[in-house]
Design a protein around this motif. Structure first.
Motif, PDB file in Angstrom:
ATOM      1  N   VAL A 151     -21.737  21.245  -4.722  1.00  0.00           N
ATOM      2  CA  VAL A 151     -21.408  22.253  -3.717  1.00  0.00           C
ATOM      3  C   VAL A 151     -21.843  23.656  -4.537  1.00  0.00           C
ATOM      4  N   SER A 152     -21.876  23.664  -5.753  1.00  0.00           N
ATOM      5  CA  SER A 152     -22.027  25.024  -6.352  1.00  0.00           C
ATOM      6  C   SER A 152     -23.479  25.076  -6.328  1.00  0.00           C
ATOM      7  N   ALA A 153     -24.481  24.285  -6.504  1.00  0.00           N
ATOM      8  CA  ALA A 153     -25.704  24.387  -6.294  1.00  0.00           C
ATOM      9  C   ALA A 153     -26.128  24.752  -4.576  1.00  0.00           C
ATOM     10  N   LEU A 154     -25.473  23.903  -3.915  1.00  0.00           N
ATOM     11  CA  LEU A 154     -25.648  24.248  -2.270  1.00  0.00           C
ATOM     12  C   LEU A 154     -25.325  25.842  -2.055  1.00  0.00           C
ATOM     13  N   GLN A 155     -24.254  26.300  -2.775  1.00  0.00           N
ATOM     14  CA  GLN A 155     -23.887  27.496  -2.520  1.00  0.00           C
ATOM     15  C   GLN A 155     -24.736  28.677  -3.137  1.00  0.00           C
ATOM     16  N   SER A 156     -25.409  28.269  -4.092  1.00  0.00           N
ATOM     17  CA  SER A 156     -26.405  29.048  -5.024  1.00  0.00           C
ATOM     18  C   SER A 156     -27.823  29.035  -4.078  1.00  0.00           C
ATOM     19  N   ALA A 157     -27.765  28.021  -3.674  1.00  0.00           N
ATOM     20  CA  ALA A 157     -29.379  27.877  -2.797  1.00  0.00           C
ATOM     21  C   ALA A 157     -29.103  28.931  -1.468  1.00  0.00           C
ATOM     22  N   VAL A 158     -27.983  28.670  -0.934  1.00  0.00           N
ATOM     23  CA  VAL A 158     -27.843  29.612   0.555  1.00  0.00           C
ATOM     24  C   VAL A 158     -27.791  30.962   0.019  1.00  0.00           C
ATOM     25  N   THR A 159     -27.134  31.370  -1.035  1.00  0.00           N
ATOM     26  CA  THR A 159     -27.212  32.695  -1.319  1.00  0.00           C
ATOM     27  C   THR A 159     -28.542  33.248  -1.825  1.00  0.00           C
ATOM     28  N   ALA A 160     -29.193  32.521  -2.419  1.00  0.00           N
ATOM     29  CA  ALA A 160     -30.652  32.800  -2.878  1.00  0.00           C
ATOM     30  C   ALA A 160     -31.644  33.069  -1.600  1.00  0.00           C
ATOM     31  N   VAL A 161     -31.348  32.036  -0.573  1.00  0.00           N
ATOM     32  CA  VAL A 161     -32.055  32.375   0.590  1.00  0.00           C
ATOM     33  C   VAL A 161     -31.615  33.423   1.318  1.00  0.00           C
ATOM     34  N   SER A 162     -30.278  33.777   1.348  1.00  0.00           N
ATOM     35  CA  SER A 162     -30.013  34.754   2.233  1.00  0.00           C
ATOM     36  C   SER A 162     -30.418  36.321   1.492  1.00  0.00           C
ATOM     37  N   GLU A 163     -30.223  36.410   0.500  1.00  0.00           N
ATOM     38  CA  GLU A 163     -30.610  37.422  -0.377  1.00  0.00           C
ATOM     39  C   GLU A 163     -32.070  37.763  -0.275  1.00  0.00           C
ATOM     40  N   ALA A 164     -33.022  36.681  -0.251  1.00  0.00           N
ATOM     41  CA  ALA A 164     -34.508  36.968  -0.025  1.00  0.00           C
ATOM     42  C   ALA A 164     -34.875  37.273   1.482  1.00  0.00           C
ATOM     43  N   THR A 165     -33.925  36.671   2.155  1.00  0.00           N
ATOM     44  CA  THR A 165     -34.258  36.986   3.635  1.00  0.00           C
ATOM     45  C   THR A 165     -33.910  38.548   3.919  1.00  0.00           C
ATOM     46  N   SER A 166     -32.759  39.067   3.327  1.00  0.00           N
ATOM     47  CA  SER A 166     -32.125  40.198   3.580  1.00  0.00           C
ATOM     48  C   SER A 166     -33.336  41.182   3.151  1.00  0.00           C
ATOM     49  N   ALA A 167     -33.883  41.125   1.794  1.00  0.00           N
ATOM     50  CA  ALA A 167     -34.820  41.952   1.274  1.00  0.00           C
ATOM     51  C   ALA A 167     -36.024  41.849   2.069  1.00  0.00           C
ATOM     52  N   THR A 168     -36.414  40.716   2.560  1.00  0.00           N
ATOM     53  CA  THR A 168     -37.725  40.878   3.388  1.00  0.00           C
ATOM     54  C   THR A 168     -37.399  41.621   4.849  1.00  0.00           C
ATOM     55  N   ILE A 169     -36.119  41.456   5.419  1.00  0.00           N
ATOM     56  CA  ILE A 169     -35.904  42.342   6.726  1.00  0.00           C
ATOM     57  C   ILE A 169     -35.838  43.774   6.205  1.00  0.00           C
ATOM     58  N   GLU A 170     -35.572  44.313   4.956  1.00  0.00           N
ATOM     59  CA  GLU A 170     -35.340  45.548   4.659  1.00  0.00           C
ATOM     60  C   GLU A 170     -36.785  46.154   4.495  1.00  0.00           C
ATOM     61  N   THR A 171     -37.550  45.319   3.734  1.00  0.00           N
ATOM     62  CA  THR A 171     -38.929  45.731   3.608  1.00  0.00           C
ATOM     63  C   THR A 171     -39.741  45.820   4.777  1.00  0.00           C
ATOM     64  N   SER A 172     -39.487  45.004   5.678  1.00  0.00           N
ATOM     65  CA  SER A 172     -40.201  44.948   7.107  1.00  0.00           C
ATOM     66  C   SER A 172     -39.694  46.118   7.688  1.00  0.00           C
ATOM     67  N   LYS A 173     -38.478  46.658   7.746  1.00  0.00           N
ATOM     68  CA  LYS A 173     -38.149  47.883   8.332  1.00  0.00           C
ATOM     69  C   LYS A 173     -38.672  49.203   7.698  1.00  0.00           C
ATOM     70  N   ARG A 174     -38.762  49.178   6.585  1.00  0.00           N
ATOM     71  CA  ARG A 174     -39.553  50.200   5.766  1.00  0.00           C
ATOM     72  C   ARG A 174     -40.815  50.327   6.335  1.00  0.00           C
ATOM     73  N   ALA A 175     -41.770  49.069   6.094  1.00  0.00           N
ATOM     74  CA  ALA A 175     -42.926  49.113   6.598  1.00  0.00           C
ATOM     75  C   ALA A 175     -43.201  49.497   8.088  1.00  0.00           C
ATOM     76  N   ALA A 176     -42.371  49.119   8.969  1.00  0.00           N
ATOM     77  CA  ALA A 176     -42.599  49.575  10.356  1.00  0.00           C
ATOM     78  C   ALA A 176     -42.316  51.065  10.521  1.00  0.00           C
ATOM     79  N   GLU A 177     -41.493  51.545   9.862  1.00  0.00           N
ATOM     80  CA  GLU A 177     -41.256  53.008   9.863  1.00  0.00           C
ATOM     81  C   GLU A 177     -42.368  53.793   9.728  1.00  0.00           C
ATOM     82  N   GLU A 178     -42.884  53.292   8.250  1.00  0.00           N
ATOM     83  CA  GLU A 178     -44.271  53.940   7.856  1.00  0.00           C
ATOM     84  C   GLU A 178     -45.235  53.758   8.661  1.00  0.00           C
TER      85      GLU A 178
END
Length: 192
Positions: A132-159
Motif C-alpha cells: 500500500v505504501s509503494a502504491l501511495q508513493s507511485a501515485v504521489t510521484a505521478v501526481s507531482e510529475a503531472t502537476s509540474a508538467t501542467i505548470e510548465t505547459s502553462k508558462r510556455a503557453a503564456e510565453e
C-alpha cells in the motif's frame, strides 16, 4: 474488492463523459465565436465595398481614384490585422479554456485516486502495508510529475502567446508605414 472495481469503473466513465461534454461545449463556443467574427467581417466588407464603389463611380479625376485606392489599401490592411488579432484571441482563449478543463479533470481524478488508495489502505489485510505504501508513493510521484508538467505547459503557453502579438505588431507597423507612404505619394500626384 470487486465493489471497488465497479465503483472505480463507474467513476472513471462518469469523469470521461464529463470531460468529453465539457470539451464539446468549449469547441462549440469557439465555433460560435468564429462564426460571429466571420459574419461581422463579411458584413463590414460588403458595406465598405458598396461605399467605395459609390465614391469611385462619382469620382471624375483619375488621380482621386488612385488616392481612394491607396486609402482603401491602408484600411484593408488595418482590418485584416484586426481580424487576425480577434481570431488569434478566440483560438488562444479556446485553448486556455480546454487546458483549464483538462486540469480540473486531472485534479478531480487525482482526488478520486487518492480516495481509492485511502479506501484500499483502510481495507487492506494485515501485512500489506509495504504494498500500500509503494502504491501511495507511485501515485504521489505521478501526481507531482503531472502537476509540474501542467505548470510548465502553462508558462510556455503564456510565453508563446506574446510571440505572435509582438510579430503582428511589428508587421502591422511596417505595412502601415508602407501604405501611408503610398497614400502620400498618391496625394502628391493628385496635387500636380
Amino acid at each position: 474488492m470487486s465493489s471497488l472495481s465497479g465503483e472505480l469503473a463507474v467513476a472513471s466513465q462518469r469523469a470521461s463523459f464529463e470531460t468529453l461534454s465539457d470539451a464539446w461545449a468549449h469547441a462549440f463556443g469557439c465555433i460560435e465565436k468564429l462564426t460571429e467574427l466571420n459574419l461581422r467581417a463579411a458584413k463590414s466588407t460588403l458595406s465598405e465595398n458598396q461605399a467605395i464603389i459609390s465614391t469611385a463611380l462619382s469620382t471624375k479625376d483619375p488621380q482621386q481614384l488612385f488616392a481612394l485606392q491607396a486609402k482603401r489599401a491602408q484600411a484593408v490592411m488595418e482590418e485584416a490585422q484586426s481580424y487576425w488579432r480577434h481570431l488569434y484571441n478566440i483560438m488562444f482563449n479556446a485553448q486556455a479554456e480546454l487546458a483549464r478543463s483538462a486540469e480540473a479533470q486531472f485534479r478531480r481524478q487525482q482526488r478520486n485516486t487518492q480516495a481509492l488508495i485511502d479506501k484500499v489502505s483502510n481495507n487492506a489485510p494485515a501485512g500489506s502495508e509495504a504494498a500500500v505504501s509503494a502504491l501511495q508513493s507511485a501515485v504521489t510521484a505521478v501526481s507531482e510529475a503531472t502537476s509540474a508538467t501542467i505548470e510548465t505547459s502553462k508558462r510556455a503557453a503564456e510565453e508563446a502567446r506574446g510571440i505572435p502579438e509582438n510579430n503582428g505588431e511589428a508587421a502591422a507597423s511596417a505595412s502601415n508605414k508602407a501604405t501611408r507612404q503610398a497614400v502620400e505619394q498618391a496625394k502628391a500626384a493628385t496635387k500636380k
